[in-house]
Scaffold this active site. Structure first.
Site, PDB file in Angstrom:
ATOM      1  N   HIS B 127       0.867  -1.177   0.000  1.00  0.00           N
ATOM      2  CA  HIS B 127       0.000   0.000   0.000  1.00  0.00           C
ATOM      3  C   HIS B 127       0.912   1.238   0.000  1.00  0.00           C
ATOM      4  CE1 HIS B 127      -2.798   2.961   1.744  1.00  0.00           C
ATOM      5  NE2 HIS B 127      -3.787   2.135   1.469  1.00  0.00           N
ATOM      6  N   ASP B 204       3.159  -4.736   7.631  1.00  0.00           N
ATOM      7  CA  ASP B 204       1.935  -3.949   7.583  1.00  0.00           C
ATOM      8  C   ASP B 204       0.767  -4.919   7.735  1.00  0.00           C
ATOM      9  OD1 ASP B 204      -0.320  -2.527   6.952  1.00  0.00           O
ATOM     10  OD2 ASP B 204       0.296  -2.010   4.905  1.00  0.00           O
ATOM     11  N   GLN B 207      -4.511  -5.139   6.738  1.00  0.00           N
ATOM     12  CA  GLN B 207      -5.563  -5.986   6.170  1.00  0.00           C
ATOM     13  C   GLN B 207      -5.652  -7.347   6.862  1.00  0.00           C
ATOM     14  OE1 GLN B 207      -7.847  -5.020   4.245  1.00  0.00           O
ATOM     15  NE2 GLN B 207      -7.008  -3.087   3.508  1.00  0.00           N
ATOM     16  N   LYS B 230     -10.198  -1.040  10.556  1.00  0.00           N
ATOM     17  CA  LYS B 230     -10.448  -2.143   9.619  1.00  0.00           C
ATOM     18  C   LYS B 230     -10.777  -3.418  10.383  1.00  0.00           C
ATOM     19  CE  LYS B 230      -7.181  -0.322   6.191  1.00  0.00           C
ATOM     20  NZ  LYS B 230      -7.978   0.301   5.133  1.00  0.00           N
ATOM     21  N   CYS B 367      -4.574   2.774  -3.663  1.00  0.00           N
ATOM     22  CA  CYS B 367      -3.320   3.212  -3.042  1.00  0.00           C
ATOM     23  C   CYS B 367      -2.241   2.145  -3.214  1.00  0.00           C
ATOM     24  CB  CYS B 367      -3.510   3.550  -1.560  1.00  0.00           C
ATOM     25  SG  CYS B 367      -4.650   4.902  -1.299  1.00  0.00           S
TER      26      CYS B 367
END
Lengths: 154, 411
Positions: B127, B204, B207, B230, B367
């Site tokens: 991202h 990261d 998600q 999220k 993104c």
């Protein structure tokens, strides 16, 4: 089922110009080149212009984006070929009023651009419909401008 | 065959009042969960109750409300640490979101030491929030930002990664789950490879959090970053996990009240981590909301949620893969997250028409422009599921694509 309004927005004129934009491709040489970007969706329209000594316009464009942004730029460039800078700025002004729903009567100068009048019902798409004209206005007003973003639109 | 969701999953839809509405006269089908998930009532209620009865500034525990607020804050940190399998509670630092957290790690931990000629490895599927901070940091000091490629199915090129790791980079940064492809990256394998070369790994997890079980101790990563919004929690709330041993190599760099022990005109002494990294009044109601979201997730069970979303994702992937004029990016997803392109139709037009039918999905570059370029597209449409989505909703979405193609003129 999808409404008639939204089907009208995606009428054949727009789909046709969206798929096969006119005046598409680089113009070499070009006096003025400007890139219009919509940072929200990534659409890009790059305009190549020559303003002749008698102030008439010759224009081409490249770029990528949704059917609305491509068709709007294609139809706009079709109209301004050979027009004076002054007439083109007037056309842009009328067109911007139209997509914002501020016109009650459609002036003749808008020509085939009236097919985009349905955009007024869909606020999220106004910036798609004005990406090309935003860039055109910027480069006609100041030929040194090289890039504009829809996020700085007035 | 898709298994019928358990009774508990069917009931959980009732926990999300926002889902009970109509959009353009059609029942809302919310499939934009990779952008943000909706919040269950328990999260909103917990935040409201905190603000209405226990709210104050945490620092100092100097009066009754301050004491209660601090207790909520400390409990939140403990809950997060347990949720991600951190060894120590003080390995959890609160930030405003994953983007803030990734910038925080890049600039706060790696920034002061990175020098000209150093190398940082990032994957092509990152991202922008885990790409741009590293790219710009490298450019500033004259370091090299090396991009690790993937294959057409979306799998990381482990061969290239091995070669690059042997060239002594400073760190590897990678997504746990791609926000475009929905596949779970082999983080543990990558960490083992990286650590053989003494290379630190930043993950990261934006998600992954709330989608699949996370255990940072088992993954072995050095940093793990995610957002609250999220995973059914509030926006403006994020987490950086960092291994305790790294804190001693990190100077506090966002400075101010709450991070310091003593200050004189000439010098300062800092509090112990993580407090020294959390200057300023903290987003305590955000922590309360995140804590409530974790409890909510745990009440259903992350493995149940993961299995439900995987089943929906694979059902969508199969349907779209066989769909005329449709290209799916990457291979079979491990989560309920799929990106696709309808031939000759721009995602923005597709998304708008679906919205007219009450269906919310995302269209654009997500993104992730380097990844879009890798697949040779400018943009794509993305459908992403959460715990409350049903097979019926997915079918509404799949059936609507036919109408979209009809209006946009399938060629």
């Amino acid at each position: 089922m999808l409404s008639d309004d939204v089907r009208l927005l995606y009428q054949e004129m727009i789909l046709d110009h969206g798929r096969s934009p006119r005046h598409f491709g680089e113009l070499v040489p070009a006096d003025r080149v400007i890139e219009g970007i919509n940072p929200v969706c990534g659409d890009v329209v790059k305009l190549y212009l020559n303003v002749q000594p008698n102030q008439t316009i010759q224009a081409q464009f490249t770029g990528h984006g949704c059917a609305i942004s491509m068709a709007a730029t294609s139809l706009l460039l079709e109209l301004i070929q050979g027009q004076s800078v002054e007439d083109a700025l007037h056309l842009i002004d009328q067109y911007r009023q139209m997509v914002k729903g501020e016109l009650t009567v459609m002036p003749d100068v808008l020509g085939k651009l009236v097919s985009l009048s349905g955009v007024k019902g869909y606020p999220s798409r106004i910036k798609c419909a004005t990406l090309g004209c935003h860039a055109l206005k910027a480069v006609l007003s100041d030929q040194a401008t090289q890039q504009v973003s829809t996020e700085t639109e007035d | 065959m898709l298994k019928t969701p358990s009774g508990q999953l069917q009931r959980c839809r009732q926990d999300f009042p926002i889902l009970k509405q109509k959009i353009h006269g059609k029942p809302l089908v919310y499939l934009d969960n990779a952008a943000t998930t909706q919040r269950p009532t328990v999260v909103t209620d917990a935040m409201k109750a905190f603000v209405e009865s226990d709210y104050a500034n945490t620092h100092g525990r100097i009066h009754a409300l301050s004491e209660r607020a601090q207790t909520h804050f400390d409990e939140g940190r403990e809950t997060v640490a347990r949720f991600i399998g951190a060894e120590y509670t003080d390995e959890v630092v609160f930030v405003s979101g994953a983007t803030h957290g990734l910038n925080w790690v890049a600039q706060g931990f790696f920034g002061p030491h990175l020098k000209s000629g150093d190398r940082v490895l990032v994957t092509v599927m990152e991202h922008h929030s885990n790409f741009v901070p590293w790219q710009q940091l490298c450019q500033r000091v004259g370091a090299e930002c090396v991009v690790i490629d993937i294959d057409d199915a979306g799998q990381l090129d482990l061969e290239q990664l091995s070669v690059e790791l042997a060239r002594n980079p400073v760190c590897l940064v990678m997504a746990h789950v791609s926000n475009v492809l929905g596949q779970i990256n082999p983080v543990k394998t990558c960490v083992e490879l990286a650590h053989q070369h003494g290379v630190k790994v930043v993950v990261d997890g934006a998600q992954a959090a709330g989608r699949i079980p996370i255990n940072v101790s088992d993954l072995g990563c050095d940093f793990y970053v995610f957002s609250g919004h999220k995973m059914y929690g509030p926006s403006g709330m994020g987490v950086v996990y960092g291994r305790r041993t790294h804190w001693s190599n990190m100077q506090p760099w966002i400075l101010g009240g709450g991070a310091v022990a003593t200050v004189s005109a000439e010098q300062v002494t800092f509090l112990a981590p993580p407090a020294c990294f959390e200057a300023g009044t903290q987003h305590v109601e955000g922590v309360v909301g995140l804590t409530a979201a974790i409890r909510y997730i745990e009440s259903i069970g992350l493995s149940v949620i993961a299995a439900h979303e995987r089943a929906l994702g694979q059902y969508i992937w199969q349907a779209l893969s066989g769909y005329r004029g449709c290209r799916v990016l990457g291979g079979m997803p491990d989560c309920g997250l799929i990106s696709f392109v309808l031939e000759g139709m721009h995602p923005h037009d597709v998304v708008m028409l679906l919205d007219q039918l009450g269906i919310a999905i995302r269209g654009g570059h997500h993104c992730a422009q380097p990844l879009m370029k890798r697949f040779g597209v400018m943009a794509s449409s993305r459908v992403s599921c959460a715990v409350y989505n049903t097979r019926d909703e997915v079918d509404v979405f799949l059936n609507a694509l036919g109408q979209v193609q009809e209006v946009l003129g399938a060629q």
